[in-house]
Design a protein around this motif. Structure first.
Motif, short mmCIF file in Angstrom:
data_model
loop_
_atom_site.label_atom_id
_atom_site.label_comp_id
_atom_site.label_asym_id
_atom_site.label_seq_id
_atom_site.Cartn_x
_atom_site.Cartn_y
_atom_site.Cartn_z
N GLU A 142 4.11 6.97 -1.58
CA GLU A 142 4.76 6.02 -2.48
C GLU A 142 4.12 4.63 -2.45
OE1 GLU A 142 8.85 5.87 -1.38
OE2 GLU A 142 9.35 7.83 -2.26
N HIS A 143 3.28 4.36 -1.43
CA HIS A 143 2.74 3.02 -1.24
C HIS A 143 1.25 2.97 -1.57
CE1 HIS A 143 6.42 1.63 0.82
NE2 HIS A 143 6.48 2.88 1.23
N VAL A 144 0.89 2.05 -2.46
CA VAL A 144 -0.51 1.89 -2.85
C VAL A 144 -1.27 1.22 -1.71
CG1 VAL A 144 -2.10 0.82 -4.49
CG2 VAL A 144 0.10 1.72 -5.29
N ASP A 145 -2.37 1.85 -1.29
CA ASP A 145 -3.22 1.29 -0.23
C ASP A 145 -4.47 0.70 -0.86
OD1 ASP A 145 -4.30 0.87 2.45
OD2 ASP A 145 -5.68 2.49 1.91
N HIS A 146 -4.86 -0.48 -0.40
CA HIS A 146 -6.05 -1.12 -0.96
C HIS A 146 -6.83 -1.82 0.13
CE1 HIS A 146 -3.33 -4.52 -0.60
NE2 HIS A 146 -4.33 -5.35 -0.86
N ASP A 147 -8.10 -2.06 -0.15
CA ASP A 147 -8.98 -2.79 0.76
C ASP A 147 -8.60 -4.27 0.68
OD1 ASP A 147 -11.21 -4.31 1.81
OD2 ASP A 147 -12.37 -2.45 1.74
N HIS A 148 -8.20 -4.84 1.81
CA HIS A 148 -7.72 -6.22 1.81
C HIS A 148 -8.85 -7.23 1.60
CE1 HIS A 148 -3.51 -5.48 3.02
NE2 HIS A 148 -4.02 -4.39 3.56
N GLU A 149 -10.09 -6.81 1.76
CA GLU A 149 -11.21 -7.73 1.53
C GLU A 149 -11.69 -7.69 0.09
OE1 GLU A 149 -14.32 -6.99 4.28
OE2 GLU A 149 -13.14 -7.57 6.06
N THR A 150 -11.81 -6.49 -0.47
CA THR A 150 -12.32 -6.36 -1.84
C THR A 150 -11.22 -6.21 -2.88
OG1 THR A 150 -12.51 -3.94 -1.72
CG2 THR A 150 -14.37 -5.24 -0.92
N GLY A 151 -10.02 -5.78 -2.44
CA GLY A 151 -8.93 -5.55 -3.38
C GLY A 151 -8.99 -4.19 -4.04
N ARG A 152 -9.98 -3.37 -3.70
CA ARG A 152 -10.13 -2.05 -4.33
C ARG A 152 -9.02 -1.11 -3.87
NH1 ARG A 152 -12.35 2.81 -2.88
NH2 ARG A 152 -12.96 1.94 -0.84
N VAL A 153 -8.39 -0.46 -4.84
CA VAL A 153 -7.34 0.52 -4.53
C VAL A 153 -7.99 1.79 -4.01
CG1 VAL A 153 -5.51 1.95 -5.50
CG2 VAL A 153 -5.74 -0.43 -6.23
N ARG A 154 -7.49 2.28 -2.87
CA ARG A 154 -8.10 3.45 -2.24
C ARG A 154 -7.29 4.72 -2.49
NH1 ARG A 154 -9.50 0.32 3.39
NH2 ARG A 154 -7.22 0.15 3.43
N ALA A 155 -5.99 4.65 -2.34
CA ALA A 155 -5.15 5.85 -2.52
C ALA A 155 -3.69 5.42 -2.48
CB ALA A 155 -5.45 6.88 -1.43
N VAL A 156 -2.82 6.41 -2.61
CA VAL A 156 -1.38 6.19 -2.45
C VAL A 156 -0.97 6.91 -1.18
CG1 VAL A 156 0.90 6.40 -3.49
CG2 VAL A 156 -1.11 6.15 -4.95
N LEU A 157 -0.44 6.16 -0.22
CA LEU A 157 -0.10 6.71 1.09
C LEU A 157 1.41 6.72 1.30
CD1 LEU A 157 -2.71 4.80 3.29
CD2 LEU A 157 -3.01 6.98 2.10
N CYS A 158 1.84 7.48 2.30
CA CYS A 158 3.24 7.43 2.70
C CYS A 158 3.45 6.15 3.51
CB CYS A 158 3.61 8.67 3.53
SG CYS A 158 2.83 8.73 5.16
N PHE A 159 4.69 5.82 3.76
CA PHE A 159 5.01 4.56 4.45
C PHE A 159 4.37 4.52 5.84
CE2 PHE A 159 7.65 2.32 7.53
CZ PHE A 159 7.64 1.04 7.01
N ASN A 160 4.52 5.60 6.61
CA ASN A 160 4.03 5.60 7.99
C ASN A 160 2.51 5.44 8.06
OD1 ASN A 160 6.59 5.90 9.08
ND2 ASN A 160 6.49 8.13 9.09
N CYS A 161 1.79 6.18 7.22
CA CYS A 161 0.32 6.10 7.26
C CYS A 161 -0.17 4.74 6.77
CB CYS A 161 -0.29 7.22 6.43
SG CYS A 161 -0.06 8.87 7.15
N ASN A 162 0.48 4.21 5.77
CA ASN A 162 0.10 2.90 5.25
C ASN A 162 0.35 1.82 6.31
OD1 ASN A 162 -0.79 1.18 3.03
ND2 ASN A 162 1.31 0.44 2.97
N ALA A 163 1.48 1.93 7.01
CA ALA A 163 1.79 0.96 8.06
C ALA A 163 0.82 1.11 9.23
CB ALA A 163 3.23 1.16 8.54
N ALA A 164 0.44 2.35 9.55
CA ALA A 164 -0.48 2.58 10.67
C ALA A 164 -1.84 1.94 10.40
CB ALA A 164 -0.65 4.08 10.90
N LEU A 165 -2.35 2.08 9.19
CA LEU A 165 -3.63 1.44 8.85
C LEU A 165 -3.53 -0.07 9.01
CD1 LEU A 165 -4.94 3.37 5.70
CD2 LEU A 165 -5.65 3.61 8.08
N GLY A 166 -2.40 -0.61 8.61
CA GLY A 166 -2.21 -2.05 8.75
C GLY A 166 -2.17 -2.47 10.20
N MET A 167 -1.54 -1.67 11.06
CA MET A 167 -1.49 -2.00 12.49
C MET A 167 -2.87 -1.95 13.12
SD MET A 167 1.66 -2.72 13.12
CE MET A 167 1.80 -2.62 14.90
#
Length: 201
Positions: A142-167
C-alpha cells in the motif's frame, strides 16, 4: 398569526413549524419567509430546473433522497449522513462528497504532489507486482517507495518492508549484513595482524 418566537404554518406543506424552520425576511410583517426552509429549497430547485430546461440545457432527473441521507455527486450513491464529514461551508452541514470519495481524492492528490504519479500509475504498478510486496511477497502493498536522493519511484511496498528500508536508511551494505546475520553467519571481525582487525564488508 405568527411571530419570531412561536412559528407559523407553511402555506406550501400546510404544516405548523417553529420559527427556526423559516428563513428571516425583513420584508414580511412577521419577519419570517413565506415558506419553510425545506419547501423553500424544493421550490428554488424546481425553479432552477425549469429555467435550465427553458434555456435548452440537459437537466439531471430529480432523485428523491430519504431523510438522514444524502446523494454523493462523485459516486452518485445515496448514503446515510454517517458516511459524510461535517462541513460548516455547506448548507446542510455535510461535506460535498462522501467520506469514501474524499479519501480517493485525498490519496490522488498525495500521489501527484509527492510522487508525480496518478492513481492509474499506482494501480498499474500494483498489477506489475501481481498485487504483492516485492520484498516479502506475502502482504498486500500500500505504500509507495521511492529513492530519497533522486525521487524516483521504485515500487509499492507493504508497511513493514517500507519501514524496514527506512530504518536501514536504504543502505545496501547494511541490508546485506542483516541478511547474512539472519542466515546464521555471525558477524565477526577478522584478525589480520596483532591488534588489527578487518571489519566484514
Amino acid at each position: 398569526m405568527s411571530d419570531l418566537k412561536s412559528g407559523k404554518e407553511c402555506p406550501d406543506c400546510k404544516a405548523w413549524k417553529p420559527a427556526q424552520d423559516f428563513r428571516r425576511s425583513a420584508g414580511n410583517p412577521d419577519g419570517l419567509s413565506w415558506y419553510c426552509r425545506e419547501c423553500f429549497r424544493r421550490r428554488d430547485a424546481d425553479s432552477y430546473r425549469a429555467r435550465r430546461e427553458r434555456a435548452g440545457f440537459k437537466v439531471r432527473p430529480k432523485i428523491d433522497v430519504p431523510d438522514g441521507h444524502k446523494r454523493c455527486p462523485k459516486c452518485e450513491e445515496i448514503k446515510p449522513h454517517s458516511e459524510w464529514h461535517k462541513s460548516s461551508r455547506q448548507w446542510d452541514g455535510l461535506a460535498a462528497a462522501c467520506k469514501a470519495c474524499r479519501k480517493v481524492e485525498s490519496r490522488a492528490g498525495h500521489l501527484k504532489r509527492k510522487y508525480g504519479m496518478t492513481e492509474a500509475d499506482y494501480r498499474a504498478m500494483l498489477a506489475e507486482q501481481m498485487g504483492v510486496c516485492p520484498i516479502c511477497q506475502s502482504t498486500r502493498p500500500e505504500h509507495v517507495d521511492h529513492d530519497h536522493e533522486t525521487g524516483r519511484v521504485r515500487a509499492v511496498l507493504c508497511f513493514n518492508c517500507n519501514a524496514a528500508l527506512g530504518m536501514f536508511k536504504d543502505r545496501p551494505d547494511a541490508l546485506r549484513r542483516a541478511a547474512t546475520y539472519v542466515e546464521g553467519i555471525v558477524w565477526k571481525p577478522t584478525l589480520v595482524a596483532p591488534g588489527v582487525y578487518r571489519l566484514p564488508s
